[in-house]
Design an enzyme around this catalytic site. Structure first.
Site, PDB file in Angstrom:
ATOM      1  N   TYR A  98      -1.908  -0.684  10.234  1.00 27.72           N
ATOM      2  CA  TYR A  98      -1.839  -1.097   8.580  1.00 27.72           C
ATOM      3  C   TYR A  98      -0.636  -0.715   7.975  1.00 27.72           C
ATOM      4  O   TYR A  98      -0.395  -1.449   7.078  1.00 27.72           O
ATOM      5  CB  TYR A  98      -3.182  -0.561   8.067  1.00 27.72           C
ATOM      6  CG  TYR A  98      -3.454  -0.641   6.785  1.00 27.72           C
ATOM      7  CD1 TYR A  98      -3.966  -1.968   6.158  1.00 27.72           C
ATOM      8  CD2 TYR A  98      -3.353   0.359   5.648  1.00 27.72           C
ATOM      9  CE1 TYR A  98      -4.252  -2.071   5.014  1.00 27.72           C
ATOM     10  CE2 TYR A  98      -3.386   0.113   4.373  1.00 27.72           C
ATOM     11  CZ  TYR A  98      -3.782  -1.162   3.990  1.00 27.72           C
ATOM     12  OH  TYR A  98      -4.016  -1.379   2.640  1.00 27.72           O
TER      13      TYR A  98
ATOM     14  N   SER B 181       0.816  -1.241  -0.004  1.00 24.83           N
ATOM     15  CA  SER B 181       0.165  -0.104  -0.032  1.00 24.83           C
ATOM     16  C   SER B 181       0.939   1.347   0.053  1.00 24.83           C
ATOM     17  O   SER B 181       1.981   1.255   0.770  1.00 24.83           O
ATOM     18  CB  SER B 181      -0.783   0.104   1.138  1.00 24.83           C
ATOM     19  OG  SER B 181      -1.397   1.386   1.500  1.00 24.83           O
TER      20      SER B 181
HETATM   21  P1  NDP Z   1     -11.246  -6.205  -0.273  1.00 23.23           P
HETATM   22  O1  NDP Z   1     -11.607  -5.762   1.164  1.00 23.23           O
HETATM   23  O2  NDP Z   1     -12.401  -5.496  -0.961  1.00 23.23           O
HETATM   24  O3  NDP Z   1     -11.086  -7.707  -0.545  1.00 23.23           O
HETATM   25  C1  NDP Z   1     -10.049  -8.234   0.326  1.00 23.23           C
HETATM   26  C2  NDP Z   1     -10.038  -9.758  -0.428  1.00 23.23           C
HETATM   27  O4  NDP Z   1      -9.242 -10.328   0.668  1.00 23.23           O
HETATM   28  C3  NDP Z   1     -11.248 -10.271  -0.385  1.00 23.23           C
HETATM   29  O5  NDP Z   1     -11.134 -11.286  -1.446  1.00 23.23           O
HETATM   30  C4  NDP Z   1     -11.310 -11.361   0.850  1.00 23.23           C
HETATM   31  O6  NDP Z   1     -11.989 -12.600   0.787  1.00 23.23           O
HETATM   32  C5  NDP Z   1      -9.906 -11.567   0.972  1.00 23.23           C
HETATM   33  N1  NDP Z   1      -9.384 -11.937   2.596  1.00 23.23           N
HETATM   34  C6  NDP Z   1      -9.649 -11.060   3.543  1.00 23.23           C
HETATM   35  N2  NDP Z   1      -9.187 -11.612   4.616  1.00 23.23           N
HETATM   36  C7  NDP Z   1      -8.899 -12.877   4.211  1.00 23.23           C
HETATM   37  C8  NDP Z   1      -8.693 -14.012   4.957  1.00 23.23           C
HETATM   38  N3  NDP Z   1      -8.419 -14.152   6.160  1.00 23.23           N
HETATM   39  N4  NDP Z   1      -8.183 -15.217   4.248  1.00 23.23           N
HETATM   40  C9  NDP Z   1      -8.290 -15.283   2.809  1.00 23.23           C
HETATM   41  N5  NDP Z   1      -8.839 -14.136   2.368  1.00 23.23           N
HETATM   42  C10 NDP Z   1      -9.119 -13.069   2.945  1.00 23.23           C
HETATM   43  O7  NDP Z   1      -9.867  -5.405  -0.415  1.00 23.23           O
HETATM   44  P2  NDP Z   1      -9.205  -4.782  -1.574  1.00 23.23           P
HETATM   45  O8  NDP Z   1      -9.494  -5.518  -2.673  1.00 23.23           O
HETATM   46  O9  NDP Z   1      -9.603  -3.221  -1.571  1.00 23.23           O
HETATM   47  O10 NDP Z   1      -7.654  -4.823  -1.259  1.00 23.23           O
HETATM   48  C11 NDP Z   1      -6.795  -5.843  -1.926  1.00 23.23           C
HETATM   49  C12 NDP Z   1      -5.465  -5.671  -1.675  1.00 23.23           C
HETATM   50  O11 NDP Z   1      -5.069  -3.914  -1.975  1.00 23.23           O
HETATM   51  C13 NDP Z   1      -5.009  -5.538   0.006  1.00 23.23           C
HETATM   52  O12 NDP Z   1      -3.651  -5.985   0.198  1.00 23.23           O
HETATM   53  C14 NDP Z   1      -5.114  -3.999   0.350  1.00 23.23           C
HETATM   54  O13 NDP Z   1      -4.342  -3.814   1.719  1.00 23.23           O
HETATM   55  C15 NDP Z   1      -4.415  -3.216  -0.881  1.00 23.23           C
HETATM   56  N6  NDP Z   1      -4.691  -2.045  -1.064  1.00 23.23           N
HETATM   57  C16 NDP Z   1      -6.212  -1.649  -1.109  1.00 23.23           C
HETATM   58  C17 NDP Z   1      -6.229  -0.354  -1.363  1.00 23.23           C
HETATM   59  C18 NDP Z   1      -7.564   0.347  -1.759  1.00 23.23           C
HETATM   60  O14 NDP Z   1      -7.725   1.584  -1.688  1.00 23.23           O
HETATM   61  N7  NDP Z   1      -8.708  -0.779  -2.068  1.00 23.23           N
HETATM   62  C19 NDP Z   1      -5.163   0.737  -1.258  1.00 23.23           C
HETATM   63  C20 NDP Z   1      -4.039   0.311  -1.000  1.00 23.23           C
HETATM   64  C21 NDP Z   1      -3.720  -1.324  -0.849  1.00 23.23           C
HETATM   65  P3  NDP Z   1     -13.305 -13.143   1.533  1.00 23.23           P
HETATM   66  O15 NDP Z   1     -14.327 -11.846   1.032  1.00 23.23           O
HETATM   67  O16 NDP Z   1     -13.776 -14.329   0.978  1.00 23.23           O
HETATM   68  O17 NDP Z   1     -12.999 -13.298   2.922  1.00 23.23           O
END
Ligand code: NDP
Length: 248
Positions: A157, A143
């Site tokens: 975070y 991030s």
């Molecule tokens: P979302 O919350 O929209 O999606 C998260 C995903 O991770 C889902 O598919 C979820 O699956 C999965 N996940 C969460 N916890 C677990 C777990 N315990 N085990 C397995 N899978 C898990 O997040 P984003 O798409 O926004 O973020 C994706 C990445 O990008 C992350 O690393 C985030 O930190 C990074 N990021 C995002 C930004 C943003 O603005 N969106 C900015 C900077 C970085 P399920 O629902 O099935 O649990």
């Protein structure tokens, strides 16, 4: 425009049921890779991702694996190898964020961020390296908060994402001799469930950026695809920002 640059490759994406991870799975499948992905809670979304890949002639495979559990993560790697016969590309995308002053966060919230964002990434990479050969690609989703934390309440975070940048630099030194690259993508605000472009925090984020919009999941997936492909063989140990000028 997509190519078939990942034809014949096998990939694992953690957290591929929604958001950025789902877009990466779709992109990899379009590029011709066989792609497995993990999910923890969103089974229906995971089925949709699999069906969407199949509809375009791609192959995606959903694995229920909670990144809080080391055994689940190790098993997801093993299942990917069993199903596809190898592992060329790993994307560590699953993450959670809890935001608030340090003394207001619970230790459960802090432990979840440390475990899912950092520990499970280490476990996934350790397990994957057993199977990964020459030309392997490891891509961490960090991030921009690792480099810039303009708002209070982001310290833990941001720390977890800073850890991924350091891990990436260190492992690049270990893996170059095996012709495996590792890089870290640092998104700024991307429109997902976790950070909706019309959410209450959006105006403050836009206020500190050069761009006047959030990024899209497909924009991040395109950069991941590039790093996973043959043209990126000379990029390793890098953190690449895709942040609309959040850090400019
Ligand atoms: P979302 O919350 O929209 O999606 C998260 C995903 O991770 C889902 O598919 C979820 O699956 C999965 N996940 C969460 N916890 C677990 C777990 N315990 N085990 C397995 N899978 C898990 O997040 P984003 O798409 O926004 O973020 C994706 C990445 O990008 C992350 O690393 C985030 O930190 C990074 N990021 C995002 C930004 C943003 O603005 N969106 C900015 C900077 C970085 P399920 O629902 O099935 O649990």
């Amino acid at each position: 425009m997509t190519t078939r640059a990942l034809e014949g490759k096998t990939a694992l994406v953690t957290g591929g049921s929604r958001g950025v991870g789902a877009a990466i799975v779709s992109r990899f499948a379009e590029e011709g890779a066989h792609v497995a992905f993990t999910y923890a809670n969103s089974e229906e979304h995971a089925k949709t991702v699999v069906a969407a890949a199949a509809a375009t002639g791609g192959i995606a495979h959903a694995i229920h694996a909670d990144s809080m559990k080391e055994q689940d993560v190790a098993s997801a790697v093993a299942q990917t190898v069993d199903r596809f016969g190898g592992l060329d590309i790993v994307v560590n995308n699953a993450a959670v964020g809890s935001f608030g002053a340090l003394e207001d966060l619970t230790m459960d919230e802090i432990d979840a961020m440390l475990t899912i964002n950092v520990r499970s990434t280490v476990v996934t990479i350790r397990e994957s390296l057993t199977h990964m050969g020459s030309g392997g690609r490891i891509i961490n989703i960090g991030s921009i908060n690792a480099d810039r934390t303009p708002f209070p309440g982001q310290s833990i975070y941001a720390m977890t994402k800073g850890a991924l940048a350091s891990l990436t630099r260190g492992l690049a030194r270990e893996l170059a001799a095996r012709d495996i690259t590792i890089n870290n993508i640092q998104p700024g605000p991307i429109n997902t469930d976790a950070n909706p472009a019309d959410g209450p925090a959006a105006p403050s984020m836009l206020g500190v950026m050069a761009s006047d919009r959030f990024g899209t999941t497909t924009e991040v997936a395109a950069l991941v695809s590039y790093l996973a492909g043959p043209d990126a063989a000379y990029i390793t140990g890098s953190s690449l920002n895709i942040d609309g000028g959040f850090a400019a």
